[in-house]
Enzyme design. Structure first.
Site, PDB file in Angstrom:
ATOM      1  N   SER A 126      -7.365   4.776  14.962  1.00  0.00           N
ATOM      2  CA  SER A 126      -7.074   3.968  16.150  1.00  0.00           C
ATOM      3  C   SER A 126      -7.461   4.743  17.400  1.00  0.00           C
ATOM      4  O   SER A 126      -7.402   5.985  17.412  1.00  0.00           O
ATOM      5  CB  SER A 126      -5.582   3.643  16.202  1.00  0.00           C
ATOM      6  OG  SER A 126      -5.233   3.172  17.486  1.00  0.00           O
ATOM      7  N   TYR A 130       3.064   5.663  15.584  1.00  0.00           N
ATOM      8  CA  TYR A 130       1.774   5.047  15.265  1.00  0.00           C
ATOM      9  C   TYR A 130       0.643   6.068  15.439  1.00  0.00           C
ATOM     10  O   TYR A 130      -0.206   6.238  14.554  1.00  0.00           O
ATOM     11  CB  TYR A 130       1.566   3.839  16.187  1.00  0.00           C
ATOM     12  CG  TYR A 130       0.322   3.031  15.913  1.00  0.00           C
ATOM     13  CD1 TYR A 130       0.277   2.122  14.860  1.00  0.00           C
ATOM     14  CD2 TYR A 130      -0.804   3.160  16.727  1.00  0.00           C
ATOM     15  CE1 TYR A 130      -0.860   1.374  14.618  1.00  0.00           C
ATOM     16  CE2 TYR A 130      -1.942   2.411  16.497  1.00  0.00           C
ATOM     17  CZ  TYR A 130      -1.970   1.514  15.434  1.00  0.00           C
ATOM     18  OH  TYR A 130      -3.101   0.780  15.209  1.00  0.00           O
ATOM     19  N   VAL A 149       0.821  -1.231   0.000  1.00  0.00           N
ATOM     20  CA  VAL A 149       0.000   0.000   0.000  1.00  0.00           C
ATOM     21  C   VAL A 149       0.847   1.269   0.000  1.00  0.00           C
ATOM     22  O   VAL A 149       0.350   2.341  -0.324  1.00  0.00           O
ATOM     23  CB  VAL A 149      -0.985   0.063   1.203  1.00  0.00           C
ATOM     24  CG1 VAL A 149      -2.075  -0.981   1.089  1.00  0.00           C
ATOM     25  CG2 VAL A 149      -0.255  -0.002   2.528  1.00  0.00           C
TER      26      VAL A 149
HETATM   27  P1  NAI Z   1      -3.124  -7.479  11.160  1.00  0.00           P
HETATM   28  O1  NAI Z   1      -1.642  -7.490  11.288  1.00  0.00           O
HETATM   29  O2  NAI Z   1      -3.879  -8.680  11.557  1.00  0.00           O
HETATM   30  O3  NAI Z   1      -3.532  -7.067   9.675  1.00  0.00           O
HETATM   31  C1  NAI Z   1      -2.883  -6.004   9.027  1.00  0.00           C
HETATM   32  C2  NAI Z   1      -2.751  -6.364   7.561  1.00  0.00           C
HETATM   33  O4  NAI Z   1      -2.132  -5.264   6.875  1.00  0.00           O
HETATM   34  C3  NAI Z   1      -1.868  -7.598   7.336  1.00  0.00           C
HETATM   35  O5  NAI Z   1      -2.538  -8.532   6.518  1.00  0.00           O
HETATM   36  C4  NAI Z   1      -0.626  -7.037   6.651  1.00  0.00           C
HETATM   37  O6  NAI Z   1      -0.025  -7.932   5.734  1.00  0.00           O
HETATM   38  C5  NAI Z   1      -1.217  -5.813   5.932  1.00  0.00           C
HETATM   39  N1  NAI Z   1      -0.171  -4.858   5.618  1.00  0.00           N
HETATM   40  C6  NAI Z   1       0.739  -4.305   6.454  1.00  0.00           C
HETATM   41  N2  NAI Z   1       1.569  -3.508   5.762  1.00  0.00           N
HETATM   42  C7  NAI Z   1       1.189  -3.551   4.469  1.00  0.00           C
HETATM   43  C8  NAI Z   1       1.656  -2.957   3.268  1.00  0.00           C
HETATM   44  N3  NAI Z   1       2.717  -2.132   3.269  1.00  0.00           N
HETATM   45  N4  NAI Z   1       1.003  -3.201   2.123  1.00  0.00           N
HETATM   46  C9  NAI Z   1      -0.052  -4.044   2.105  1.00  0.00           C
HETATM   47  N5  NAI Z   1      -0.541  -4.663   3.192  1.00  0.00           N
HETATM   48  C10 NAI Z   1       0.077  -4.415   4.367  1.00  0.00           C
HETATM   49  O7  NAI Z   1      -3.586  -6.199  12.012  1.00  0.00           O
HETATM   50  P2  NAI Z   1      -5.046  -5.698  12.425  1.00  0.00           P
HETATM   51  O8  NAI Z   1      -5.059  -5.630  13.899  1.00  0.00           O
HETATM   52  O9  NAI Z   1      -6.098  -6.398  11.709  1.00  0.00           O
HETATM   53  O10 NAI Z   1      -4.947  -4.178  11.922  1.00  0.00           O
HETATM   54  C11 NAI Z   1      -5.698  -3.673  10.836  1.00  0.00           C
HETATM   55  C12 NAI Z   1      -5.768  -2.162  10.958  1.00  0.00           C
HETATM   56  O11 NAI Z   1      -6.488  -1.815  12.131  1.00  0.00           O
HETATM   57  C13 NAI Z   1      -4.412  -1.463  11.047  1.00  0.00           C
HETATM   58  O12 NAI Z   1      -4.447  -0.263  10.309  1.00  0.00           O
HETATM   59  C14 NAI Z   1      -4.295  -1.159  12.521  1.00  0.00           C
HETATM   60  O13 NAI Z   1      -3.450  -0.067  12.770  1.00  0.00           O
HETATM   61  C15 NAI Z   1      -5.741  -0.877  12.859  1.00  0.00           C
HETATM   62  N6  NAI Z   1      -6.043  -1.004  14.273  1.00  0.00           N
HETATM   63  C16 NAI Z   1      -5.903  -2.196  14.915  1.00  0.00           C
HETATM   64  C17 NAI Z   1      -6.168  -2.282  16.254  1.00  0.00           C
HETATM   65  C18 NAI Z   1      -6.028  -3.547  17.017  1.00  0.00           C
HETATM   66  O14 NAI Z   1      -6.107  -3.497  18.266  1.00  0.00           O
HETATM   67  N7  NAI Z   1      -5.824  -4.687  16.386  1.00  0.00           N
HETATM   68  C19 NAI Z   1      -6.625  -1.111  17.020  1.00  0.00           C
HETATM   69  C20 NAI Z   1      -6.750   0.081  16.249  1.00  0.00           C
HETATM   70  C21 NAI Z   1      -6.470   0.130  14.921  1.00  0.00           C
END
Ligand code: NAI
Length: 281
Positions: A170, A183, A68
């Site tokens: 977030s 972050y 991305v």
């Molecule tokens: P996760 O690690 O399970 O999923 C994140 C996904 O983003 C992964 O599949 C990863 O491969 C993909 N990704 C990361 N960098 C990338 C790149 N450069 N290009 C393409 N894909 C990329 O994490 P989760 O928890 O599902 O997080 C999803 C979103 O939610 C993130 O933006 C995170 O900051 C946000 N978030 C998560 C929270 C939590 O407590 N899990 C709380 C608040 C926000």
């Protein structure tokens, strides 16, 4: 008023971060609601697993392996998804992101650049590609209906609610905390992007909203607790009036709400499924 407002049949959705956690759960739910789902992520294997889950559930999914933080890759994938759907893109959910924690005094330029590139610019590129596509689709619709001299482009835009852009912020922007500089700064920038874009594309009938989740049990937070040897999950559960942390489905339902016509009058807002850990007004 009808539950049909949640029906996404015939709509095209593009989600980044769809290989894991919140993105995967959201892709599954939007597909269950009837959308054709385009799943993008840098984790190709995870993408194929998500697509298989969607197909097993009777939905339609396409995969786009990409980074991305590379504008050209995002533009190309959104163009391909749109072309496959006859020029339509109805929903963009820019969910991909990474976690980073370092004290302010130990934060290096490369940490800041990496987080901003993925967590902010990655969201910006997806929003720009989606908004351009949605504006063009609205203009094409207006051109068609302009044959009827009584129909103007602005009235067409005003009645169209089919463009919804969702960003992933977030709870970090509400609470702050040690180590959250990079972050939190990137997520605060996402909030500003969301509000600014909402004001700029609203006249085209496009809505832009952010979801700001609290602590959600995903591979990202699991890695964070394991690597940093913290017990944040337990702490967050105790901080919540509901006594628990969130699950990916809690956030997927927020994404579905914002993607659908159930939120047709909602734009420029930050939806906070955070278990009540923070209650800003
Ligand atoms: P996760 O690690 O399970 O999923 C994140 C996904 O983003 C992964 O599949 C990863 O491969 C993909 N990704 C990361 N960098 C990338 C790149 N450069 N290009 C393409 N894909 C990329 O994490 P989760 O928890 O599902 O997080 C999803 C979103 O939610 C993130 O933006 C995170 O900051 C946000 N978030 C998560 C929270 C939590 O407590 N899990 C709380 C608040 C926000």
């Amino acid at each position: 008023m009808s539950l049909k407002a949640y029906d996404l049949t015939g709509r095209t959705a593009f989600l980044t971060g769809a290989a894991s956690g919140i993105g995967r759960a959201s892709a599954l739910l939007l597909a269950q609601a009837g959308a054709t789902v385009h799943c993008a992520d840098r984790d190709a294997q995870g993408l194929h697993e998500t697509a298989a889950l969607i197909k097993e559930a009777g939905g339609t999914a396409h995969v786009h392996p990409l980074d991305v933080s590379d504008r050209a890759q995002v533009d190309e994938a959104v163009a391909a998804a749109t072309a496959a759907s006859g020029g339509r893109l109805d929903i963009m959910a820019a969910i991909a992101g990474i976690m980073h924690s370092s004290p302010v005094l130990e934060t290096r330029d490369e940490d800041l650049d990496r987080i901003l590139n993925i967590n902010f610019k990655g969201v910006l590129y997806a929003c720009q590609a989606a908004a351009r596509t949605m504006i063009k689709a609205a203009a094409d619709t207006a051109t068609h209906t302009a044959d009827d001299a009584s129909t103007t482009a602005s009235s067409t835009a005003a009645t169209s609610t089919r463009g919804s852009i969702i960003t992933m912020a977030s709870g970090a922007v509400d609470t702050g905390g040690p180590g959250l500089l990079c972050y939190g700064a990137a997520k605060a920038a996402v909030v500003q992007l969301t509000k600014t874009l909402a004001t700029e594309v609203g006249p085209h009938g496009i809505r832009v909203n952010a979801v700001a989740p609290g602590w959600i049990r995903t591979p990202m937070t699991h890695r964070h607790d394991a690597e940093a040897q913290t017990h944040t999950e337990g702490f967050m559960a105790r901080m919540s009036p509901l006594g628990r942390v969130g699950e990916p489905d809690d956030i997927a339902h927020a994404v579905l709400h914002l993607a659908s016509d159930a939120s047709a009058f909602t734009t420029g807002q930050i939806l906070r499924p955070n278990g009540g850990v923070a209650m800003p007004w």
